[in-house]
Design an enzyme around this catalytic site. Structure first.
Site, mmCIF file in Angstrom:
data_model
loop_
_atom_site.group_PDB
_atom_site.id
_atom_site.type_symbol
_atom_site.label_atom_id
_atom_site.label_comp_id
_atom_site.label_asym_id
_atom_site.label_seq_id
_atom_site.Cartn_x
_atom_site.Cartn_y
_atom_site.Cartn_z
ATOM 1 N N THR A 15 0.810 -1.223 0.000
ATOM 2 C CA THR A 15 0.000 0.000 0.000
ATOM 3 C C THR A 15 0.839 1.267 0.000
ATOM 4 O O THR A 15 0.492 2.252 -0.655
ATOM 5 C CB THR A 15 -0.904 -0.015 1.262
ATOM 6 O OG1 THR A 15 -1.808 -1.100 1.129
ATOM 7 C CG2 THR A 15 -1.676 1.275 1.429
ATOM 8 N N ASP A 60 1.744 -6.880 -4.191
ATOM 9 C CA ASP A 60 0.894 -6.855 -3.009
ATOM 10 C C ASP A 60 1.495 -7.942 -2.123
ATOM 11 O O ASP A 60 1.759 -9.057 -2.599
ATOM 12 C CB ASP A 60 -0.545 -7.210 -3.405
ATOM 13 C CG ASP A 60 -1.491 -7.109 -2.219
ATOM 14 O OD1 ASP A 60 -2.410 -6.299 -2.282
ATOM 15 O OD2 ASP A 60 -1.297 -7.855 -1.233
ATOM 16 N N SER A 61 1.722 -7.656 -0.855
ATOM 17 C CA SER A 61 2.517 -8.607 -0.058
ATOM 18 C C SER A 61 1.804 -9.930 0.180
ATOM 19 O O SER A 61 2.424 -10.893 0.637
ATOM 20 C CB SER A 61 2.954 -7.986 1.264
ATOM 21 O OG SER A 61 1.912 -7.970 2.191
ATOM 22 N N SER A 62 0.533 -10.016 -0.148
ATOM 23 C CA SER A 62 -0.142 -11.325 -0.046
ATOM 24 C C SER A 62 0.512 -12.328 -0.983
ATOM 25 O O SER A 62 0.353 -13.541 -0.810
ATOM 26 C CB SER A 62 -1.613 -11.223 -0.441
ATOM 27 O OG SER A 62 -2.151 -10.015 -0.057
ATOM 28 N N THR A 92 1.642 -4.513 4.384
ATOM 29 C CA THR A 92 1.466 -4.865 5.798
ATOM 30 C C THR A 92 0.985 -6.302 5.991
ATOM 31 O O THR A 92 1.231 -6.898 7.043
ATOM 32 C CB THR A 92 0.444 -3.920 6.465
ATOM 33 O OG1 THR A 92 -0.785 -3.981 5.743
ATOM 34 C CG2 THR A 92 0.953 -2.495 6.498
ATOM 35 N N ASP A 93 0.304 -6.863 4.982
ATOM 36 C CA ASP A 93 -0.365 -8.152 5.205
ATOM 37 C C ASP A 93 0.600 -9.249 5.634
ATOM 38 O O ASP A 93 0.268 -10.064 6.494
ATOM 39 C CB ASP A 93 -1.121 -8.593 3.944
ATOM 40 C CG ASP A 93 -2.378 -7.754 3.723
ATOM 41 O OD1 ASP A 93 -2.800 -7.069 4.670
ATOM 42 O OD2 ASP A 93 -2.915 -7.781 2.606
ATOM 43 N N GLN A 274 -3.298 -20.259 20.143
ATOM 44 C CA GLN A 274 -4.161 -19.299 19.450
ATOM 45 C C GLN A 274 -4.213 -17.979 20.208
ATOM 46 O O GLN A 274 -4.646 -16.969 19.655
ATOM 47 C CB GLN A 274 -5.587 -19.856 19.345
ATOM 48 C CG GLN A 274 -5.683 -21.026 18.423
ATOM 49 C CD GLN A 274 -7.061 -21.666 18.413
ATOM 50 O OE1 GLN A 274 -8.054 -21.062 18.796
ATOM 51 N NE2 GLN A 274 -7.107 -22.904 17.958
ATOM 52 N N CYS A 275 -3.821 -17.980 21.489
ATOM 53 C CA CYS A 275 -3.808 -16.727 22.252
ATOM 54 C C CYS A 275 -2.584 -15.939 21.825
ATOM 55 O O CYS A 275 -1.459 -16.457 21.903
ATOM 56 C CB CYS A 275 -3.677 -16.995 23.746
ATOM 57 S SG CYS A 275 -4.975 -18.031 24.407
HETATM 58 N N1 ASP Z 1 -2.508 -5.824 0.643
HETATM 59 C C1 ASP Z 1 -1.503 -4.852 0.969
HETATM 60 C C2 ASP Z 1 -0.179 -5.573 1.066
HETATM 61 O O1 ASP Z 1 0.071 -6.256 2.016
HETATM 62 C C3 ASP Z 1 -1.847 -4.196 2.247
HETATM 63 C C4 ASP Z 1 -0.838 -3.193 2.749
HETATM 64 O O2 ASP Z 1 0.209 -2.969 2.223
HETATM 65 O O3 ASP Z 1 -1.118 -2.595 3.799
HETATM 66 O O4 ASP Z 1 0.618 -5.475 0.163
#
Ligand code: ASP
Length: 340
Positions: A15, A60-62, A92-93, A274-275
């Protein structure tokens, strides 16, 4: 006078550098560079010198895989002696996964490697990208940090302790089992006791290989027999996200033979919780001691992100199953809080 430190920024996508296109936000190299060059703060006295290189393609980091982790690692290794620190601009992902992976891959790293990104692109008027980039650069140019960390929303966290905690808050990351390494208020206040000390020896890069591993989250009513078919000899490692301190549902009778067989096949079974906060304590309850007896090892308070990255790393080093098991229960880069 500009400070003499030199920092390499590596833009991977995400992002932070996205701009509006007819198909929605997408990363764009030229537009992002133009925005950075137009920020007077980044060229002001007191800022380090910085260069930027881009990954190709920007992602996109996904979509990040071990291939991109290796590309980032190679860029750092190839420029290790040319720069005082590194800032990785990342989506961020999966930032917590990449931060965890780099913490293991960069062996005997002594330089600050700071991952950051933003929830709102830099091209927007109201964006968290500005502070995140400026502060990450200042941290990377400081002398305090000798590890891979993540700066976001005013907090510097150990990379392999971090998790993405919020999908929409500007303070999006947490380090639930370890104190922040620094807090950026009026001043950047470092928590010296929490930082890793500088290490000895020559830096080297351990590339990652894409080994077949898995993550299972248990839930009430889980039908363990459905997982039997994936627990073959091909599966090198599995992270089980259990309840609380390492507990699995009471009909454990269904899981234990599967775990035992997988363990005998050489699959490494890591028990996480999971916690987000607290630690696995195998044996505290009847429902967890059986896991240990079946051959599972404790991840203690490791995050799932770090457990996945650590498994990839240990398998990529070509270690035996016993060596992987024993290293999973030890802290290699400050990723777990077990007493050595
Ligand atoms: N989908 C974006 C990514 O991880 C989200 C982000 O950057 O905040 O690349």
């Amino acid at each position: 006078m500009r400070a003499a430190k030199r920092i390499l920024m590596i833009y991977t996508g995400g992002t932070i550098g996205m701009v509006k296109t007819s198909h929605g936000y997408a990363p764009q190299r030229e537009a992002f560079h133009a925005l950075l060059n137009g920020m007077p703060e980044l060229h002001a006295d007191g800022m380090p010198w910085w260069d930027i290189v881009d990954m190709d393609p920007l992602l996109d980091s996904s979509n990040i895989t071990v291939v991109e982790w290796n590309a980032i690692g190679l860029l750092i290794a190839g420029h290790y002696d040319d720069y005082d620190g590194f800032v990785i601009l990342h989506g961020t992902d999966t930032m917590a996964y990449t931060a965890s992976a780099l913490s293991f891959m960069l062996r005997r790293n002594n330089k600050p490697v700071v991952l950051t990104g933003s929830q709102i692109p830099l091209c927007e008027i109201r964006s968290d990208a500005r502070d995140n980039i400026i502060t990450a650069l200042l941290i990377a140019a400081g002398d305090q940090v000798h590890e891979v960390c993540l700066y976001f929303g005013g907090k510097l966290l150990r990379g392999n302790r971090s998790i993405k905690y919020s999908a929409d808050d500007l303070i999006a990351f947490e380090s639930p089992n370890y104190p922040a390494l620094a807090e950026a208020g009026i001043a950047i206040r470092y928590n010296r006791a929490a930082l890793l000390p500088a290490c000895r020896g020559a830096f080297s890069l351990q590339p990652m290989e894409n080994h077949p591993i898995g993550v299972i989250k248990v839930f009430p009513g889980i039908q363990f027999e459905l997982f039997d078919s994936i627990m073959t000899e091909r599966l090198r490692g599995i992270v089980i996200e259990t309840f609380g301190a390492g507990n699995i549902p009471g009909h454990a009778g269904a899981l234990l033979p599967i775990i035992r067989r997988a363990s005998e096949n050489g699959t490494i079974i890591i028990v996480c919780s999971q916690c987000p906060h607290g630690t696995v304590s195998l044996g505290a309850y009847e429902t967890s001691s059986a896991l240990r007896e079946a051959g599972a090892v404790s991840g203690y308070d490791i995050t799932t992100e770090a457990a996945v990255a650590k498994l990839y790393y240990l398998f990529s080093r070509g270690l035996s199953a016993d060596e992987v098991r024993s290293r999973m229960e030890r802290s290699l880069r400050g990723e777990i809080s077990v007493v050595q």
